[in-house]
Scaffold this motif. Structure first.
Motif, PDB file in Angstrom:
ATOM      1  N   ILE A   7      -9.188   1.572  -0.405  1.00  0.00           N
ATOM      2  CA  ILE A   7      -8.359   0.832  -1.334  1.00  0.00           C
ATOM      3  C   ILE A   7      -8.905  -0.573  -1.548  1.00  0.00           C
ATOM      4  N   PHE A 279      -3.814  -3.409   7.926  1.00  0.00           N
ATOM      5  CA  PHE A 279      -2.519  -3.404   7.248  1.00  0.00           C
ATOM      6  C   PHE A 279      -1.434  -3.741   8.249  1.00  0.00           C
ATOM      7  N   VAL A 285      -0.452   0.419  -0.458  1.00  0.00           N
ATOM      8  CA  VAL A 285      -1.843   0.787  -0.689  1.00  0.00           C
ATOM      9  C   VAL A 285      -2.065   0.815  -2.192  1.00  0.00           C
ATOM     10  N   VAL A 323      -7.224   7.472   1.303  1.00  0.00           N
ATOM     11  CA  VAL A 323      -5.832   7.865   1.139  1.00  0.00           C
ATOM     12  C   VAL A 323      -5.801   9.317   0.676  1.00  0.00           C
ATOM     13  N   LEU A 342      -3.301   7.892   5.588  1.00  0.00           N
ATOM     14  CA  LEU A 342      -4.395   6.945   5.432  1.00  0.00           C
ATOM     15  C   LEU A 342      -5.339   7.152   6.617  1.00  0.00           C
ATOM     16  N   LEU A 356       1.612   7.657   5.428  1.00  0.00           N
ATOM     17  CA  LEU A 356       1.972   6.910   4.225  1.00  0.00           C
ATOM     18  C   LEU A 356       3.333   7.398   3.750  1.00  0.00           C
TER      19      LEU A 356
END
Length: 381
Positions: A7, A279, A285, A323, A342, A356
């Protein structure tokens, strides 16, 4: 399964240079691990999950059992414990092994026994403690194993209190590192003892065998080990600039090799390895999942937990994040539903996946909307 590249938030970490980062750390140790003490993150691993003969490094568990007995009030530092003939003959001067030189049928203060185990690696001191807490060394070893499993150290299997060679006396390097972390974080009042350089008992001065003490700045623990079966090993810890690392290795061929490897591995642990926070829980994302039959055509995705990676600086440049989700999702979708994963990958790093979740709810279309969507879907094939 739809899989997307890293990402945008992480583009600064994703620079693909195949072949640039090879093995990040080389060691002759048969088993090794580097652990970040604050988070418990594994930064480097070699056969770290494999149960191995730990020799005297397992005395850390004996020490933990003693400290917990003191903190529970069943023993005090001033209590005097009896030295049995078995303790003297099996672990004392008569044994020819590491000893505190306790005298048979004497009594020793718990405070002295604690230092006798940590600093002098006294087998006699371990057995005295084992008999006082468990009634016998065999019963105490069972207690050690049970307590280790309660703490999540599932590889542990103890047959004695000393680390004396036995086919059923095993624990992994990773669990030794986790045990060290427990001693450091949960029992700070006793941790300074691990850095004491010498201890004199019964008129005999002995020195701490930890090769890092007084040599590597910031080193303050913990325990060496050696038998013919295990080779030379170390559980070490050091802190610099607010960062603490724990290293464990085993299987070195000599005392000198152990000293050299201890300094080299700890230097790398503090200089070459870092913990990267990619993160925080709840962060979005940069991809959205398609939603079939939903009032909205897509739904945003968020990570459900913190995402961190402990990496060698050379591996960082080859870090990749992807992802994936089974899609399209079928409405209705509820906020917080786990809808994808992820995945974080890097050289010499065990790939990890994180859940996610849907960032918001997406209701199902009404009847006419569903009919229209079905017709459109059929027309598209």
């Amino acid at each position: 399964m739809r899989v997307y590249p890293a990402i945008a938030l992480l583009l600064s970490f994703v620079i693909c240079t195949p072949g640039l980062a090879q093995t990040t750390y080389q060691t002759d140790a048969s088993h090794a691990v580097i652990l970040d003490a604050e988070t418990g993150e594994v930064l480097f691993s070699r056969n770290a999950d494999e149960a191995m003969p730990p020799a005297s490094m397992s005395k850390m568990m004996t020490v933990l059992m003693l400290i917990e007995a003191i903190e529970a009030g069943s023993l005090s530092l001033d209590d005097e414990l009896p030295v049995s003939e078995y303790a003297w003959r099996t672990g004392g001067a008569a044994s020819g092994s590491s000893t505190m030189f306790l005298e048979v049928n004497s009594r020793a203060r718990v405070d002295d026994l604690l230092r006798g185990i940590i600093i002098q690696s006294g087998n006699d001191a371990c057995i005295v403690v084992a008999e006082a807490i468990g009634g016998s060394e065999a019963a105490f070893a069972d207690m050690m194993t049970d307590r280790a499993h309660e703490l999540g150290l599932t590889s542990a299997s103890f047959a004695n209190s000393t680390g004396w060679p036995h086919p059923d006396h095993r624990i992994s390097a990773l669990d030794l590192a986790r045990l060290a972390r427990i001693l450091i974080e949960d029992h700070p009042d006793y941790y300074d003892i691990w850095s004491e350089r010498e201890f004199t008992y019964n008129g005999i001065r002995q020195y701490n065998r930890n090769p890092l003490l007084g040599v590597f700045s910031g080193a303050d623990g913990l325990k060496t080990g050696h038998t013919e079966e295990s080779g030379y090993g170390l559980v070490g810890s050091a802190e610099r600039d607010g960062e603490r690392r724990i290293i464990v290795f085993n299987g070195m061929s000599s005392n000198n090799d152990r000293a050299t490897e201890a300094e080299r591995m700890m230097r790398s642990a503090l200089s070459d390895y870092s913990l990267y926070r990619l993160f925080e829980a709840g962060d979005p994302v940069d991809h959205q999942a398609e939603v079939f039959m939903g009032e909205a055509p897509t739904v945003a995705l968020r990570v459900s937990s913190d995402v961190t990676a402990g990496l060698h600086r050379r591996a960082r440049r080859d870090l990749s994040v992807s992802v994936s989700y089974d899609g399209p999702l079928v409405a209705p979708v509820q906020e917080g539903d786990v809808v994808g994963t992820l995945t974080v990958e890097a050289p010499d790093y065990e790939a990890r996946t994180y859940d996610l979740v849907a960032a918001e709810s997406v209701a199902e279309k009404g009847l006419m909307g569903r009919i229209g969507a079905a017709i459109a879907h059929m027309l598209r094939g």
